[in-house]
Design a protein around this motif. Structure first.
Motif, short mmCIF file in Angstrom:
data_model
loop_
_atom_site.label_atom_id
_atom_site.label_comp_id
_atom_site.label_asym_id
_atom_site.label_seq_id
_atom_site.Cartn_x
_atom_site.Cartn_y
_atom_site.Cartn_z
N LYS A 50 0.82 -1.21 0.00
CA LYS A 50 0.00 0.00 0.00
C LYS A 50 0.85 1.26 0.00
CE LYS A 50 -3.64 0.06 -0.15
NZ LYS A 50 -4.37 -0.05 -1.44
N ARG A 52 1.19 4.43 1.13
CA ARG A 52 0.54 5.31 2.09
C ARG A 52 1.25 6.65 2.21
NH1 ARG A 52 -2.85 2.76 5.37
NH2 ARG A 52 -3.89 4.79 5.36
N GLU A 59 1.03 -0.53 5.80
CA GLU A 59 1.59 -0.47 4.44
C GLU A 59 1.42 -1.78 3.64
OE1 GLU A 59 5.52 1.46 5.47
OE2 GLU A 59 4.77 2.85 3.97
N SER A 234 -7.10 0.70 6.13
CA SER A 234 -6.86 1.85 5.24
C SER A 234 -8.18 2.21 4.57
CB SER A 234 -5.80 1.51 4.18
OG SER A 234 -6.20 0.37 3.44
#
Ligand code: PEP
Ligand code: MN
Length: 353
Positions: A50, A52, A59, A234
């Protein structure tokens, strides 16, 4: 101009890709996929790595998530998709035989990263979906497309997820619909999806943004869905429960023929977007008025201060003239803004009394 045309054969029209923002656990993927497999979703998405903004946040689970995606495919017969941002990601996603790749907005904004990915993906036969870059620069998006087309991909498509702009109160990423429509004109053979999740940043906007995209002749949607959105690690506020997604999908009106928006429609969209931005900025300005109201209340100062108002009016009527607007228009506009500002400050004064 495109060096070569490339087209994804879409299994369904519209094509629906859905799944969580991120793979968090095997259980979460399987449960989410179990629901989605009963809808018109054909491809299951989940981010493994991810990108971020803040490094202190989740992550992604990394390589193990690719195994979980394989299990989703085995158990539910859905194709599986993940984001690739580096050549290493490509290598691993290929090793685990992930069916579909996408390139995220942050990666699509960086020509070096896109080139590295294009080299890693050279000759790839799986579909690759390229998102728009973060900033509303059509040439940057085109540059990324060109790099991908030169890599001889068999199937390339575009995903419109909106653009980051100076503060938009409504959308997480402003749509600027005219940009993807111009991409469609420049690359008529590339299918175009809309990602209303990252565009809206809010689950309540997904239905209307999805319908808007279908009205404009988009080929499909990529939507985030999570079995427990409130607990998502997230993008919690934009993820739908699978049941909510199913309901939205069932209500979408799919247009029969691909409407090619005419110039007037594109111009109208541009105006709508500017008007929405104007309202968002006015709302932000009124927030500041309220803060000033709070200050005046604490310091016991009157709300209306004649000197300041006269100066402001004079300054902005001159400014407006320089911008090609009439003085009269600017005067009326600022009188209205000022009246609303005074009203907001009076409300503050009344609060707590
Ligand atoms: C995503 O799709 O998970 C993602 C990170 O989106 P974007 O690249 O559009 O921000
Ligand atoms: Mn996300």
């Amino acid at each position: 101009m495109p060096t070569k045309s490339s087209n994804i054969q879409l299994e369904t029209s519209p094509l629906i890709i859905a799944g969580p923002c991120a793979a968090e656990s095997e259980q979460q993927l399987l449960e989410t996929a179990g629901f989605l497999a009963q809808t018109s979703v054909k491809i299951f998405r989940a981010g493994i790595w991810k990108p971020r903004t803040n490094p202190n946040t989740f992550e992604g689970v990394g390589e193990i998530g690719l195994k979980w995606l394989n299990r989703v495919r085995r158990e539910y017969g859905l194709k599986v998709a993940t984001e690739v941002a580096t050549p290493k990601h490509v290598e691993l996603a290929q090793k685990y035989d992930i069916d579909v790749f996408w390139i995220g907005a942050r990666t699509a904004s960086d020509p070096f990263a896109v080139q590295a990915l294009a080299d890693a993906l050279k000759g790839e036969s799986r579909p690759v979906w390229l998102k728009n870059p973060i900033s509303p620069e059509i040439d940057l998006w085109c540059g990324s497309v060109e790099r991908m087309l030169r890599a001889d991909l068999s199937h390339l498509g575009l995903i419109h997820r909106g653009f980051s702009t100076y503060r938009n109160e409504v959308y997480r990423n402003s749509p600027f619909w005219q940009i993807p429509l111009e991409m469609r004109r420049r690359y008529p053979s590339l299918p175009l999806l809309c990602d209303p999740s990252h565009m809206g940043g809010n689950k309540n906007l997904i239905g209307e943004l999805s319908q808007q995209a279908l009205n404009l002749g988009y080929d499909g949607l990529m939507i985030e869905a999570h079995i427990h959105p409130d607990q998502a690690l997230s993008d919690s506020s934009q993820q739908l429960r699978p049941q909510q997604l199913a309901k939205i999908l069932s209500k979408l009106v799919v247009r029969q023929s691909q409407i090619q928006p005419n110039e007037l429609e594109v111009l109208r969209h541009k105006i709508d977007e500017l008007d929405e931005t104007l309202l968002s900025m006015l709302a932000e300005r009124m927030q500041l008025s309220r803060q000033i109201g709070q200050y005046k209340k604490t310091e016991n100062i009157t709300v209306f201060q004649n000197d300041r108002y006269g100066d402001v009016l004079q300054h902005y009527t001159l400014w407006a003239e320089r911008c090609g607007l009439s003085k009269e228009f600017a005067k009326q506009l600022f009188e209205n803004i000022h009246a609303e500002s005074v009203r907001q400050q009076i409300e503050i004064l009344k609060e707590g009394h």
